[in-house]
Design an enzyme around this catalytic site. Structure first.
Site, PDB file in Angstrom:
ATOM      1  N   THR A 180     -44.974 -56.960 -29.592  1.00 44.70           N
ATOM      2  CA  THR A 180     -43.634 -56.527 -29.187  1.00 44.70           C
ATOM      3  C   THR A 180     -43.291 -55.184 -29.806  1.00 44.70           C
ATOM      4  O   THR A 180     -43.815 -54.808 -30.855  1.00 44.70           O
ATOM      5  CB  THR A 180     -42.563 -57.547 -29.629  1.00 44.70           C
ATOM      6  N   GLU A 201     -36.599 -57.172 -29.747  1.00 48.51           N
ATOM      7  CA  GLU A 201     -38.046 -57.021 -29.598  1.00 48.51           C
ATOM      8  C   GLU A 201     -38.431 -57.168 -28.133  1.00 48.51           C
ATOM      9  O   GLU A 201     -38.102 -58.172 -27.499  1.00 48.51           O
ATOM     10  CB  GLU A 201     -38.785 -58.080 -30.419  1.00 48.51           C
TER      11      GLU A 201
END
Length: 287
Positions: free
Chosen positions: A187, A235
């Site tokens: 991420t 994220e």
């Protein structure tokens, strides 16, 4: 003239009306807004959560192509300046012919410069005052406060209707704890200003703008309870894409809320849910 936080449909109507009217009369159009947001000075104990930072606001206002954009400082002195004195400064700098504001606008010391008072000042100083009526969507008045309420409950699609575009966050990719990479879903961890509004904790199908490319993504906003985190993070897992983007600036637009944030019994359950999230996002974003 206005704060223009978030540039929602009401702001858009006001600015487009003023720009169009100026062109029809052969005048120059100017948009005046303040930095910092006036509420940071007026209510220092309760700083506002902003829908757009200055960079975003400049880009959004620029899309209406006004001849001038004025970023005026808002200071302690501004707070105590009367509406007439403030407008006198503007008239001394620019040959003001028309001032356009929202119907509920007020400025100056103790908000004395409401629309009727601005009209009186205009009569004395040689400019007219125009107002743009409030915009309603399905009977709901469009306002920055209502957009914040919708985002706080995760209603990003309804917020997009009031904004006239999807809500977005812009931030720099910073190193995280690498847990996403370890479990197979790397991420991009975004650093977001603490004064910027974030949508409710949860998982969203998003688009991420990177180097002019619009990439599908699954974005988690929250504390990641499975890992016992205490700091809120944003994220984004970019679908079907890989690369090093540390230090890069990303723009994330929130299109659909997939689910609320939840705590899983273990890593395997979390991985299974992330796979489901990714597939659902892919169907929504790609088809």
């Amino acid at each position: 003239m206005g704060k223009f936080d978030g540039l929602h449909l009401g702001h858009r109507q006001l600015i487009s009306t003023a720009v169009r009217h100026a062109r029809s009369l052969g005048f120059l159009s100017a948009v005046l807004t303040w930095e910092p947001h006036p509420n940071l000075i007026l209510r220092p104990g309760t700083p506002p959560q902003l829908l757009s930072n200055l960079e975003e606001k400049i880009e959004l206002i620029g899309s209406f192509d006004p001849d001038l954009l004025i970023i005026a400082p808002f200071t302690e002195a501004t707070k105590t300046t009367s509406a007439d004195a403030y407008l006198a400064q503007i008239c001394a700098a620019l040959p003001l012919r028309e001032l356009w504001v929202g119907a509920g606008f007020a400025m100056g010391r103790d908000r004395e410069g409401d629309v009727p008072n601005l009209m009186s000042i205009g009569q004395e100083r040689g400019f007219a005052v125009g107002t743009a009526s409030k915009v309603e969507i399905d009977g709901e008045v469009v306002s920055a406060s209502r957009v914040r309420e919708l985002l706080a409950t995760g209603h990003v699609e309804r917020a997009a209707m009031l904004l006239g575009r999807p809500f977005g966050l812009r931030g720099t990719v910073v190193p995280g704890d690498q847990r996403g990479r370890v479990i197979g879903f790397p991420t991009a961890n975004l650093e977001i200003s603490p004064n910027h509004v974030m949508p409710a904790d949860g998982v969203y199908a998003c688009r991420v703008l990177l180097d002019g490319m619009s990439l599908p993504a699954v974005t988690n906003v929250g504390l990641r309870p499975t890992f016992g985190m205490i700091q809120r993070t944003v994220e984004a897992h970019l679908l079907d894409w890989s690369g090093d983007i540390y230090g890069r600036t990303l723009q994330i637009t929130f299109l659909h809320r997939l689910r609320s944030e939840q705590k899983f019994a273990g890593i395997e359950a979390l991985i299974a849910q992330i796979r489901q999230d990714a597939e659902q996002a892919r169907r929504l974003l790609i088809g």
